[in-house]
Design a protein around this motif. Structure first.
Motif, PDB file in Angstrom:
ATOM      1  N   ILE A  30       3.292  -3.589  10.176  1.00  0.00           N
ATOM      2  CA  ILE A  30       1.907  -3.881   9.796  1.00  0.00           C
ATOM      3  C   ILE A  30       1.175  -4.215  11.096  1.00  0.00           C
ATOM      4  O   ILE A  30       1.362  -5.299  11.658  1.00  0.00           O
ATOM      5  N   ASP A  53       2.627   1.705   9.555  1.00  0.00           N
ATOM      6  CA  ASP A  53       2.944   1.735   8.128  1.00  0.00           C
ATOM      7  C   ASP A  53       1.858   1.032   7.320  1.00  0.00           C
ATOM      8  O   ASP A  53       1.649   1.341   6.146  1.00  0.00           O
ATOM      9  N   ALA A  54       1.173   0.086   7.944  1.00  0.00           N
ATOM     10  CA  ALA A  54       0.035  -0.585   7.309  1.00  0.00           C
ATOM     11  C   ALA A  54      -0.789  -1.272   8.391  1.00  0.00           C
ATOM     12  O   ALA A  54      -0.317  -1.469   9.519  1.00  0.00           O
ATOM     13  N   THR A  73      -4.669   4.543   5.799  1.00  0.00           N
ATOM     14  CA  THR A  73      -3.480   3.707   6.001  1.00  0.00           C
ATOM     15  C   THR A  73      -3.513   2.531   5.020  1.00  0.00           C
ATOM     16  O   THR A  73      -4.584   1.971   4.786  1.00  0.00           O
ATOM     17  N   PRO A  74      -2.371   2.146   4.426  1.00  0.00           N
ATOM     18  CA  PRO A  74      -2.375   0.942   3.587  1.00  0.00           C
ATOM     19  C   PRO A  74      -2.912  -0.269   4.361  1.00  0.00           C
ATOM     20  O   PRO A  74      -2.652  -0.399   5.562  1.00  0.00           O
ATOM     21  N   GLN A  96      -4.353  -3.966  -0.426  1.00  0.00           N
ATOM     22  CA  GLN A  96      -3.298  -4.853  -0.909  1.00  0.00           C
ATOM     23  C   GLN A  96      -3.633  -6.288  -0.505  1.00  0.00           C
ATOM     24  O   GLN A  96      -4.266  -6.506   0.520  1.00  0.00           O
TER      25      GLN A  96
END
Ligand SMILES: *Cc1c(COP(=O)(O)O)cnc(C)c1O
Length: 363
Positions: A30, A53-54, A73-74, A96
């Motif tokens: 992250i 990845d985030a 991207t998350p 999120q």
């Protein structure tokens, strides 16, 4: 071109990202881009790190800025939402969120009454307080929190779990081990993914790497560890902050320099006046002796840092000319060192530059 420039090296950022990967191996990353990517320019940093990845941010505005710029991207909102109306925004923009209190769970339950069937599911990372005593539910509330979250139809039933370290920058402090032990014991038996490590966890506490790591400072090439620099662990400072010499003048032994006449020359010397000050975000608390770099050589700051200027002691034997560039920090002059001279941490220095400073990117 403004007087003060912060030049960010894309290559250094990529190097730091790859270096983190090589340290954590299988953990996902992250990339923490809060506070305008620690003052480095969030959109450009997100572009450089778009294969993270985030992304991690602190505030909803920061998450929305990334979504508006079309990043897919998350994104994890690490400070969580502050009010019930924000929950709808999270769902709409696929953001999120951390949940750190029973009060937030109550807000989620209130929100649940207003949605009948939602296609989008809210991804929740439940944050546990293992001794930082800032955000996070108490371990005694853990079972209740998990149950109540899993009962919500619009919340993804696959919860992730998180905690945050308070002393990971200090290798001698065993509190980090205690925090890890408490966290791992608590989440034992849960099927969610786990995240504990900030930059200090990545560098110094391998047992904290788990499923996801959350590097901020290391991406920018600085060290979170006490009395260390990023370079010592093979990271490269991404930012070079520079200005130039605008005047050179003689100073006789016994004369004083600057506001408050704080510094007195013990011998005849020459001063360089350079165009940077606390109006640019350079720390006013930098003590006499704080180094700057001119033509590859270190010279000490003397007198107080003022709003627009700093004075530097060149001595009598120098070749510095008006217009010469001056590096305040960068790969050759660690910002960690400047932070020590200023009684602060490098986090604060890199992200407190003001709008008067131009940020540009180079390969
Ligand atoms: C800011 C932040 C990080 C990143 O911390 P660094 O020390 O810069 O690596 C990680 N996790 C959380 C929850 C944060 O708020």
């Amino acid at each position: 071109m403004s007087a003060v420039n912060a030049v960010i090296s894309r290559k250094a950022v990529r190097h730091n990202f790859e270096r983190i990967k090589s340290i954590v191996k299988d953990s996902r990353i992250i990339s923490v881009l809060k506070a305008n990517a620690y003052g480095h320019g969030v959109l450009e940093m997100a572009r450089i790190l778009s294969d993270s990845d985030a992304f991690g941010v602190a505030r909803l505005e920061e998450a929305l800025q990334l979504r508006k710029a079309q990043f897919t991207t998350p994104i994890l909102l690490m400070e969580g939402f502050f009010q019930t109306v924000d929950i709808d925004v999270l769902l709409k923009h696929d953001i999120q969120t951390v949940v750190h209190s029973l009060e937030q769970i109550r807000q989620l339950e209130t929100f649940a009454k207003s949605v009948n069937s939602s296609q989008e599911k809210l991804k929740v990372w439940l944050k546990v307080d293992t001794g930082m005593n800032r955000l996070g539910i108490a371990p005694s509330e853990f079972d209740e929190a998990v149950q109540r979250l899993k009962a919500l139809n619009f919340v993804d039933g696959h919860l992730n779990f998180m905690t945050h370290f308070s002393c990971a920058d200090d290798l001698k402090n065993n509190f980090t081990s205690e925090q890890m032990a408490q966290f791992y014991a608590l989440v034992d038996g849960q099927d969610g993914e786990l995240t504990l490590a900030n930059s200090a966890g990545i560098l110094a506490w391998p047992n904290s790497h788990a499923d996801w790591v959350r590097p901020g400072l290391l991406l920018y090439g600085c060290s979170p560890m006490l009395n260390r620099t990023g370079a010592q662990d093979d990271f490269v400072a991404a930012m070079t902050l520079s200005t130039s010499v605008i005047a050179i003048k003689p100073l006789a032994k016994g004369e004083n320099v600057g506001y408050g006449a704080h510094w007195q020359a013990t011998q005849d010397t020459q001063l360089a006046v350079i165009a940077i000050g606390y109006g640019d975000g350079y720390p006013r608390h930098a003590k006499a002796g704080t180094p700057v770099l001119i033509n590859g050589k270190r010279y000490p700051i003397v007198g107080r840092v003022s709003m627009d200027m700093v004075t530097v002691d060149l001595g009598l034997d120098h070749k510095v000319k008006c217009g010469d560039p001056v590096i305040m920090w960068g790969p050759q002059l660690p910002v960690e060192e400047i932070a020590q001279w200023s009684d602060t941490i490098c986090y604060e220095l890199i992200l407190q530059l003001t709008s008067r400073v131009d940020i540009t990117f180079v390969e």
